[in-house]
Motif scaffolding. Structure first.
Motif, mmCIF file in Angstrom:
data_model
loop_
_atom_site.group_PDB
_atom_site.id
_atom_site.type_symbol
_atom_site.label_atom_id
_atom_site.label_comp_id
_atom_site.label_asym_id
_atom_site.label_seq_id
_atom_site.Cartn_x
_atom_site.Cartn_y
_atom_site.Cartn_z
ATOM 1 N N ASN A 161 36.663 45.333 54.374
ATOM 2 C CA ASN A 161 34.944 45.283 53.415
ATOM 3 C C ASN A 161 34.745 44.219 53.561
ATOM 4 O OD1 ASN A 161 32.709 45.161 52.208
ATOM 5 N ND2 ASN A 161 32.727 47.512 52.176
ATOM 6 N N PRO A 162 33.552 43.225 52.697
ATOM 7 C CA PRO A 162 33.325 41.832 52.133
ATOM 8 C C PRO A 162 32.911 42.264 50.743
ATOM 9 C CG PRO A 162 31.912 42.363 54.333
ATOM 10 C CD PRO A 162 32.524 43.430 54.450
ATOM 11 N N LEU A 163 32.817 43.621 50.801
ATOM 12 C CA LEU A 163 32.104 44.241 48.572
ATOM 13 C C LEU A 163 33.498 43.813 48.436
ATOM 14 C CD1 LEU A 163 29.856 44.113 47.913
ATOM 15 C CD2 LEU A 163 30.149 46.445 48.590
ATOM 16 N N ASN A 164 34.926 44.168 48.741
ATOM 17 C CA ASN A 164 35.946 44.198 48.074
ATOM 18 C C ASN A 164 36.506 42.769 47.760
ATOM 19 O OD1 ASN A 164 36.515 46.816 49.071
ATOM 20 N ND2 ASN A 164 38.031 46.456 50.914
ATOM 21 N N TYR A 165 36.053 41.745 48.242
ATOM 22 C CA TYR A 165 36.112 40.726 47.762
ATOM 23 C C TYR A 165 35.347 39.667 47.044
ATOM 24 C CZ TYR A 165 39.357 40.576 51.976
ATOM 25 O OH TYR A 165 40.711 40.763 52.667
ATOM 26 N N ALA A 166 34.275 40.681 46.469
ATOM 27 C CA ALA A 166 33.331 39.892 45.500
ATOM 28 C C ALA A 166 33.620 39.496 43.667
ATOM 29 C CB ALA A 166 31.993 41.352 45.198
ATOM 30 N N ARG A 167 34.900 40.249 43.989
ATOM 31 C CA ARG A 167 35.535 40.059 42.543
ATOM 32 C C ARG A 167 35.949 38.244 42.692
ATOM 33 N NH1 ARG A 167 40.467 44.416 42.992
ATOM 34 N NH2 ARG A 167 38.834 44.863 45.602
ATOM 35 N N ASN A 168 35.606 37.710 43.717
ATOM 36 C CA ASN A 168 36.475 36.572 43.478
ATOM 37 C C ASN A 168 35.097 35.828 43.506
ATOM 38 O OD1 ASN A 168 38.787 38.248 45.741
ATOM 39 N ND2 ASN A 168 38.428 36.882 46.861
ATOM 40 N N TYR A 169 33.942 36.204 43.680
ATOM 41 C CA TYR A 169 32.939 35.753 43.007
ATOM 42 C C TYR A 169 31.773 35.589 41.477
ATOM 43 C CZ TYR A 169 34.370 34.321 47.204
ATOM 44 O OH TYR A 169 34.925 34.167 48.913
ATOM 45 N N LEU A 170 32.678 36.644 41.172
ATOM 46 C CA LEU A 170 31.708 37.075 39.701
ATOM 47 C C LEU A 170 31.436 35.685 39.018
ATOM 48 C CD1 LEU A 170 33.859 39.691 38.565
ATOM 49 C CD2 LEU A 170 31.920 40.004 39.926
ATOM 50 N N GLY A 171 32.800 34.525 39.023
ATOM 51 C CA GLY A 171 32.298 33.302 38.218
ATOM 52 C C GLY A 171 31.310 32.521 38.849
ATOM 53 N N ASP A 172 30.071 33.073 40.087
ATOM 54 C CA ASP A 172 28.886 32.305 40.839
ATOM 55 C C ASP A 172 28.138 33.535 40.475
ATOM 56 O OD1 ASP A 172 30.071 29.921 41.626
ATOM 57 O OD2 ASP A 172 31.251 31.650 42.620
ATOM 58 N N LEU A 173 27.920 34.443 40.698
ATOM 59 C CA LEU A 173 27.099 35.472 41.331
ATOM 60 C C LEU A 173 26.503 36.099 39.825
ATOM 61 C CD1 LEU A 173 29.338 38.240 43.084
ATOM 62 C CD2 LEU A 173 26.360 36.887 44.001
ATOM 63 N N LEU A 174 27.660 36.101 38.869
ATOM 64 C CA LEU A 174 27.282 36.542 37.294
ATOM 65 C C LEU A 174 26.562 35.057 36.512
ATOM 66 C CD1 LEU A 174 28.784 39.082 37.958
ATOM 67 C CD2 LEU A 174 29.457 38.831 35.292
ATOM 68 N N GLY A 175 25.727 34.787 35.614
ATOM 69 C CA GLY A 175 25.111 33.839 34.855
ATOM 70 C C GLY A 175 26.091 33.004 34.197
ATOM 71 N N PRO A 176 26.102 31.617 34.149
ATOM 72 C CA PRO A 176 26.955 30.939 33.489
ATOM 73 C C PRO A 176 27.221 31.658 31.845
ATOM 74 C CG PRO A 176 25.200 29.745 33.754
ATOM 75 C CD PRO A 176 25.028 30.509 35.029
ATOM 76 N N CYS A 177 25.875 32.394 31.367
ATOM 77 C CA CYS A 177 25.754 32.831 30.260
ATOM 78 C C CYS A 177 27.414 34.350 30.118
ATOM 79 C CB CYS A 177 24.440 32.936 29.345
ATOM 80 S SG CYS A 177 24.001 34.675 30.835
ATOM 81 N N VAL A 178 27.849 34.525 31.434
ATOM 82 C CA VAL A 178 28.027 35.363 31.420
ATOM 83 C C VAL A 178 29.218 34.849 30.742
ATOM 84 C CG1 VAL A 178 28.979 37.688 31.941
ATOM 85 C CG2 VAL A 178 26.945 37.213 32.193
ATOM 86 N N GLU A 179 30.085 34.745 30.287
ATOM 87 C CA GLU A 179 31.947 34.504 29.897
ATOM 88 C C GLU A 179 32.659 35.473 29.986
ATOM 89 O OE1 GLU A 179 31.414 32.085 26.537
ATOM 90 O OE2 GLU A 179 30.300 30.711 27.106
ATOM 91 N N ARG A 180 32.685 36.399 30.313
ATOM 92 C CA ARG A 180 33.706 37.419 29.950
ATOM 93 C C ARG A 180 33.211 39.099 30.472
ATOM 94 N NH1 ARG A 180 38.089 38.286 26.276
ATOM 95 N NH2 ARG A 180 38.721 40.238 26.057
ATOM 96 N N VAL A 181 34.353 39.093 30.980
ATOM 97 C CA VAL A 181 33.611 40.962 31.821
ATOM 98 C C VAL A 181 35.277 41.680 32.174
ATOM 99 C CG1 VAL A 181 33.486 39.605 33.973
ATOM 100 C CG2 VAL A 181 31.500 41.322 34.012
ATOM 101 N N ILE A 182 34.647 42.698 32.349
ATOM 102 C CA ILE A 182 35.563 43.942 32.355
ATOM 103 C C ILE A 182 35.428 44.294 34.250
ATOM 104 C CG2 ILE A 182 36.176 46.352 32.163
ATOM 105 C CD1 ILE A 182 36.030 45.562 29.839
ATOM 106 N N TYR A 183 36.422 44.363 34.739
ATOM 107 C CA TYR A 183 35.912 44.526 36.213
ATOM 108 C C TYR A 183 36.505 45.703 36.584
ATOM 109 C CZ TYR A 183 36.153 44.488 41.891
ATOM 110 O OH TYR A 183 35.937 45.477 42.630
ATOM 111 N N ILE A 184 35.758 46.314 37.737
ATOM 112 C CA ILE A 184 36.306 47.536 37.543
ATOM 113 C C ILE A 184 36.072 48.197 39.040
ATOM 114 C CG2 ILE A 184 36.337 48.643 35.627
ATOM 115 C CD1 ILE A 184 34.096 50.585 35.881
ATOM 116 N N ASP A 185 36.800 48.983 39.715
ATOM 117 C CA ASP A 185 36.845 49.166 40.618
ATOM 118 C C ASP A 185 36.276 51.036 40.943
ATOM 119 O OD1 ASP A 185 38.077 47.660 42.945
ATOM 120 O OD2 ASP A 185 40.264 48.940 42.517
ATOM 121 N N SER A 186 35.751 51.072 41.880
ATOM 122 C CA SER A 186 34.417 52.581 42.274
ATOM 123 C C SER A 186 35.206 53.684 42.095
ATOM 124 C CB SER A 186 33.223 52.274 43.305
ATOM 125 O OG SER A 186 33.148 50.879 43.362
ATOM 126 N N ASP A 187 36.164 53.992 42.134
ATOM 127 C CA ASP A 187 37.935 54.757 42.639
ATOM 128 C C ASP A 187 38.365 55.358 41.330
ATOM 129 O OD1 ASP A 187 39.094 53.132 42.886
ATOM 130 O OD2 ASP A 187 39.635 53.454 44.725
#
Length: 366
Positions: A161-187
């Motif tokens: 599923n392409p959405l499984n690869y969304a974590r690869n693009y967090l640096g682009d998706l989230l604005g440059p003002c967001v400099e730190r994030v916790i990524y978590i799965d949905s399960d």
């Protein structure tokens, strides 16, 4: 004339979507009853409204006057995907985070929704608002064509599923003002204060932090073709690589962008399309880029594997030791097994956070 004007507006909007890089963000829409939404399946989108969780006295006072910015660095920023297939899991995960957070009003969710999900991003946004009326969040639309041509076949179709690869693009998706994030799965569900995980220090120049499992057989995550090619396998020569699960990561997005880690991951995915160097989905490229250079986080923050393996999804017990996060990685998902009356004992630990309700207008008893 009016018809021409509307057509012109549609063309402008369409052009913006087609030529915007990776994705775009939408804030929210007015809350209303979205049971079924425009997806058409009766009862699919019926969730109880979550209790109202408020900050404790120890939380720093905020004077936001009703507006919370996605750029506010004082908040705990969490990113996760949002789609119709795993929607029930996503809602439970958010519920668990708010329920156990000392400062739930200081949590900000960044949801990544697929552009062509059977449930439109608008419907998913409405659903989040109706389930969590006070939640600070933003929904971003992930353009699947960003990654679709890089995905290779996996041992389980769900991993493609392409959405499984969304974590690869967090640096682009989230604005440059967001400099730190916790990524978590949905399960997964969080059974501890997420602020503790947020306070993880990424030492030196490390880009991500995650629980490492150095006892795991690291060799099995790549094919014989990979290990037999010294030009490929030497990528680990200067590192002591350990397996880590990408379903829970603390990420420094500023360092991610500066190091162009999106391209580094994509380079390995492009090679995988030409040569079979691994069998799993989105995990191996992360191992190739980061394994051996990960900030180690206590194992309590990812009790993973509760969904069994990727083929049978059989029951697995909890690992020994304290637990802050329960993760049903693997084929078996707790909501599916509970509905099928074929649940594992650990699935009942997920059940208290499930807000799915089959009857309309059912509300939690506070």
């Amino acid at each position: 004339m009016l018809s021409f004007g509307l057509s012109l507006v549609r063309l402008v909007v369409l052009a913006f979507i087609l030529f915007s890089p990776v994705g775009l963000g939408i804030r929210s829409f007015p809350a209303k009853d979205v049971a079924g939404g425009d997806y058409g399946n009766e009862g699919l989108f019926r969730f109880a409204e979550a209790p109202e969780y408020r900050n404790g006295e120890e939380c720093p006072a905020k004077d936001r006057k009703g507006f919370v910015s996605s750029c506010d660095a004082s908040l705990v920023h969490i990113a996760m995907t949002l789609d119709s297939e795993y929607l029930r899991g996503s809602i439970a995960a958010v519920h668990s985070i708010l329920r156990h957070s000392s400062c739930p009003e200081n949590v900000y969710l960044h949801f990544i929704a697929a552009e062509f999900d059977p449930a439109s991003p608008r419907v998913l946004t409405q659903l989040v608002r109706s389930t969590f009326p006070s939640l600070n969040y933003k929904v971003y639309i992930f353009r699947e064509d960003t990654v679709i041509n890089l995905i290779s076949s996996s041992i389980r179709s769900a991993l493609e599923n392409p959405l499984n690869y969304a974590r690869n693009y967090l640096g682009d998706l989230l604005g440059p003002c967001v400099e730190r994030v916790i990524y978590i799965d949905s399960d997964l569900v969080v059974v501890d204060d997420i602020g503790k995980l947020w306070n993880t220090t990424l030492s030196e120049s490390r880009v991500i932090g995650a629980p490492e499992y150095c006892h795991a057989d690291f060799v099995k995550y790549f094919t014989d073709e990979f290990w037999s090619d010294s030009d490929l396998s030497r990528v680990f020569d200067s590192r002591n690589p350990c397996y880590f699960n990408t379903g829970v990561m603390v990420m420094d997005l500023k360092r991610w962008r500066e190091g162009n880690y999106r391209s580094k991951i994509e380079n390995w995915m492009e090679l995988q399309r030409r040569r079979r160097i691994y069998d799993l989905g989105s995990l191996p490229p992360f191992l190739l880029v980061f394994a051996g250079n990960v900030e180690p986080i206590d194992h309590r923050w990812n009790q993973h594997g509760l969904g069994g393996d990727n083929v049978k999804g059989s029951c697995r017990p909890l690992h020994p030791g304290p637990v802050s996060l329960l993760h049903w990685s693997g084929k078996g998902k707790p909501w599916s097994r509970l509905d099928a009356k074929n649940s594992c004992s650990v699935d009942h630990l997920w059940e208290p956070y499930d807000l799915y309700r089959p009857q309309r207008n059912n509300r939690l008893n506070h």
